[in-house]
Scaffold this active site. Structure first.
Site, short mmCIF file in Angstrom:
data_model
loop_
_atom_site.label_atom_id
_atom_site.label_comp_id
_atom_site.label_asym_id
_atom_site.label_seq_id
_atom_site.Cartn_x
_atom_site.Cartn_y
_atom_site.Cartn_z
N HIS A 241 -15.03 -5.20 -6.54
CA HIS A 241 -15.29 -4.34 -7.68
C HIS A 241 -14.02 -4.18 -8.49
O HIS A 241 -12.93 -4.15 -7.92
CB HIS A 241 -15.78 -2.95 -7.22
CG HIS A 241 -16.53 -2.23 -8.29
ND1 HIS A 241 -15.88 -1.51 -9.26
CD2 HIS A 241 -17.85 -2.15 -8.55
CE1 HIS A 241 -16.79 -1.01 -10.07
NE2 HIS A 241 -17.99 -1.38 -9.67
N ASP B 237 -24.49 -3.21 -5.15
CA ASP B 237 -25.56 -4.21 -5.19
C ASP B 237 -25.80 -4.92 -3.86
O ASP B 237 -26.75 -5.68 -3.73
CB ASP B 237 -25.25 -5.27 -6.26
CG ASP B 237 -25.40 -4.70 -7.65
OD1 ASP B 237 -26.31 -3.89 -7.85
OD2 ASP B 237 -24.58 -5.04 -8.53
N1 CMC Z 1 -15.94 -13.31 -3.27
C1 CMC Z 1 -14.79 -13.99 -3.07
N2 CMC Z 1 -13.61 -13.71 -3.68
C2 CMC Z 1 -13.62 -12.70 -4.56
C3 CMC Z 1 -14.77 -11.94 -4.83
C4 CMC Z 1 -15.97 -12.27 -4.15
N3 CMC Z 1 -17.10 -11.58 -4.38
N4 CMC Z 1 -14.49 -10.99 -5.75
C5 CMC Z 1 -13.19 -11.15 -6.05
N5 CMC Z 1 -12.66 -12.18 -5.33
C6 CMC Z 1 -11.26 -12.62 -5.33
C7 CMC Z 1 -10.95 -13.42 -6.60
O1 CMC Z 1 -11.16 -14.81 -6.39
C8 CMC Z 1 -9.48 -13.08 -6.79
O2 CMC Z 1 -8.74 -13.82 -5.85
P1 CMC Z 1 -7.24 -14.34 -6.23
O3 CMC Z 1 -6.42 -13.10 -6.41
O4 CMC Z 1 -6.84 -15.19 -5.06
O5 CMC Z 1 -7.40 -15.14 -7.50
C9 CMC Z 1 -9.38 -11.61 -6.36
O6 CMC Z 1 -10.44 -11.43 -5.40
C10 CMC Z 1 -9.56 -10.61 -7.51
O7 CMC Z 1 -10.81 -10.89 -8.15
P2 CMC Z 1 -11.06 -10.78 -9.72
O8 CMC Z 1 -12.18 -11.67 -10.11
O9 CMC Z 1 -9.75 -10.95 -10.45
O10 CMC Z 1 -11.45 -9.25 -9.84
P3 CMC Z 1 -12.23 -8.59 -11.04
O11 CMC Z 1 -11.88 -7.16 -11.00
O12 CMC Z 1 -11.96 -9.34 -12.31
O13 CMC Z 1 -13.79 -8.82 -10.69
C11 CMC Z 1 -15.95 -8.53 -9.76
C12 CMC Z 1 -14.59 -7.87 -10.09
C13 CMC Z 1 -16.94 -7.45 -9.37
C14 CMC Z 1 -16.48 -9.23 -11.02
C15 CMC Z 1 -15.74 -9.58 -8.62
O14 CMC Z 1 -15.29 -8.90 -7.47
C16 CMC Z 1 -17.02 -10.37 -8.32
O15 CMC Z 1 -17.25 -11.40 -8.96
N6 CMC Z 1 -17.87 -9.90 -7.35
C17 CMC Z 1 -19.14 -10.55 -7.08
C18 CMC Z 1 -20.17 -10.10 -8.11
C19 CMC Z 1 -20.66 -8.69 -7.86
O16 CMC Z 1 -20.98 -8.32 -6.74
N7 CMC Z 1 -20.75 -7.92 -8.95
C20 CMC Z 1 -21.29 -6.55 -8.89
C21 CMC Z 1 -20.26 -5.50 -9.22
S1 CMC Z 1 -20.87 -3.85 -8.80
C22 CMC Z 1 -22.17 -3.56 -9.90
C23 CMC Z 1 -21.66 -3.21 -11.24
O17 CMC Z 1 -21.33 -2.04 -11.45
O18 CMC Z 1 -21.58 -4.10 -12.09
#
Ligand code: CMC
Length: 428
Positions: free
Chosen positions: A307, A364
């Site tokens: 998140h 989710d």
């Molecule tokens: N699986 C594997 N690795 C992950 C995941 C995941 N679900 N989420 C983040 N990472 C890794 C990412 O690869 C990165 O690694 P590194 O630092 O080595 O490059 C690190 O963790 C930080 O991730 P980020 O993408 O920079 O973080 P963000 O804040 O931009 O993204 C997120 C947040 C929710 C989009 C992401 O965690 C994600 O894609 N999760 C899966 C989708 C999901 O479950 N979304 C629902 C969110 S809750 C409902 C809502 O309110 O929307």
């Protein structure tokens, strides 16, 4: 003396005001930065940028705290109906019994859709994704509510639009479900409360009365409350930014629905179940899928994990996980993907990759398993998220208009070509 932040640019030092929120959140006010210095700030994904001051929702991602209008989410989910929470978010206070009754009465009054709207439903192919239908149908409500088009609506106009939208959304959503099954639409019933009426229109039959199980209504109330607002996320920011052009509420919410659709946001609930099904069909080896999620050459992500703001735990996920166990036990359902979800969660929570990056199950991860137990098809899950998020979007749109916020218009740093010589087509 009030706190300031200093910024040094070349020989000059500039003092910037610091703003402190009621929960002691700190922000450096850069609203005059460009005028004073000629510089802008850049923050892709707005990871460190506050777009507004808001009195609706507070969340502390480090502590796992979420409050609506000062009330902890745990208390609201335990003690309130979704309609009470919707009232709280939109009007600022919890309703008295009389105010809630009046609110319910007004919503019942507006719950019908104009019969001409059925023609829109007829126009969609039966396989059309429910989210695509939802954003079109919500936007099309403007056609039946000309008063909503006034860019400077009176308070009465706004109140009417808010009531109509809240009242019609369950009808629109349930009819999308009925349409996908090829079943006749079920009309709203004034004698039923908001959530029971939604379940009646979604699962009812024209041929006979159905009993609406209070266990199911209770679970649905809880899920909708947990989704009702989440401050300045992708879809809510979209609603506020679209509304800031003085665009009407229906169209602003329709834009928010589109933003919610993506799998990184609300679409994750559908993606989680599809992922769990895939793992099950692949033999259920969770270690293999954890390894894929960690592999930077593989674009697979563990859906329902991670998140942007929660870096300890998502308080909504905690409540949902328990609700999931309760509802499956009460309904006597044994869902094989629940076992996979639990194994996946356990493995991820003890894996250094997920621990170091503070990746935890989000709202989710378990919600889809509950929706499935209640009888919803997978592609309806994100639509249910939208139904829950509606009062939050409305409250945020209203706050933005009432605060007379300026049109949203970020800047950029241009990195493209500079002064190219034009070459005629024949010579290219
Ligand atoms: N699986 C594997 N690795 C992950 C995941 C995941 N679900 N989420 C983040 N990472 C890794 C990412 O690869 C990165 O690694 P590194 O630092 O080595 O490059 C690190 O963790 C930080 O991730 P980020 O993408 O920079 O973080 P963000 O804040 O931009 O993204 C997120 C947040 C929710 C989009 C992401 O965690 C994600 O894609 N999760 C899966 C989708 C999901 O479950 N979304 C629902 C969110 S809750 C409902 C809502 O309110 O929307």
């Amino acid at each position: 003396m009030s706190e300031t932040a200093s910024i040094n640019l070349g020989e000059k030092t500039y003092e910037l005001p610091v703003i402190t929120g009621t929960e002691n959140e700190k922000a450096i006010d850069i609203s005059k930065l460009r005028d004073q210095t000629g510089y802008i700030t850049i923050d892709s994904g707005f990871k460190n940028t506050g777009s507004t001051k808001s009195a609706i929702t507070y969340l502390d991602g480090e502590q796992g705290i979420l409050k609506y209008r000062g009330y902890p989410i745990e208390v609201l989910a335990e003690k309130c109906s979704f309609l009470e929470v919707a009232y709280l978010l939109i009007y600022g206070d919890l309703p008295s019994q009389a105010a809630l009754d009046e609110f319910q009465r007004e919503l019942s009054y507006h719950a019908l859709l104009h019969e001409d709207m059925k023609k829109f439903y007829d126009g969609f192919p039966s396989k059309a994704h429910p989210m695509g239908q939802l954003c079109s149908l919500v936007s099309s409500l403007t056609a039946f509510s000309p008063e909503s088009l006034n860019p400077n609506p009176t308070q009465d106009d706004i109140n009417l639009t808010v009531l109509k939208l809240l009242a019609k959304m369950p009808t629109i959503v349930s009819w999308i479900h009925k349409g996908s099954l090829g079943e006749p639409f079920i009309y709203p019933q004034n004698r039923l409360d908001y959530v029971s009426n939604f379940m009646h229109m979604t699962f009812g039959q024209v041929t006979h009365e159905i009993d609406i199980d209070p266990v199911v209504v209770d679970a649905m109330n809880k899920l909708l409350i947990l989704h009702a607002d989440h401050e300045q996320n992708c879809s809510t920011s979209t609603v506020r930014i679209v509304g800031s052009s003085e665009c009407n509420l229906y169209a602003s919410i329709s834009a928010g629905i589109s933003a919610l659709w993506g799998p990184l946001h609300g679409g994750a609930n559908q993606a989680v179940i599809e992922m769990l099904e895939k793992i099950k069909d692949d033999g259920g080896d969770t270690d293999k899928w954890i390894a894929k999620a960690k592999d930077k050459n593989d674009n697979f992500r563990l859906m329902g994990f991670g998140h942007r703001v929660y870096k300890n735990f998502d308080p909504r996920a905690k409540i949902i996980k328990k609700a999931c166990d309760d509802i499956l036990a009460k309904l006597g359902i044994n869902d094989p993907v629940l076992e996979i979800a639990k194994r996946l969660e356990e493995a991820a929570l003890s894996d250094p990759y997920f621990v170091e990056r503070k990746l935890y199950p989000n709202v989710d991860f378990y919600s889809g398993i509950i929706y499935r137990a209640l009888g919803f098809p997978t592609d309806m899950f994100t639509v249910l998220f939208a139904l829950g998020r509606l009062p939050g979007w409305i409250a945020q749109w209203k706050e933005m208009r009432e605060n007379k916020e300026p049109i949203g218009r970020p800047r950029q740093v241009y990195v493209g070509a500079v002064d190219r010589d034009f070459v005629e087509m024949a010579k290219r």
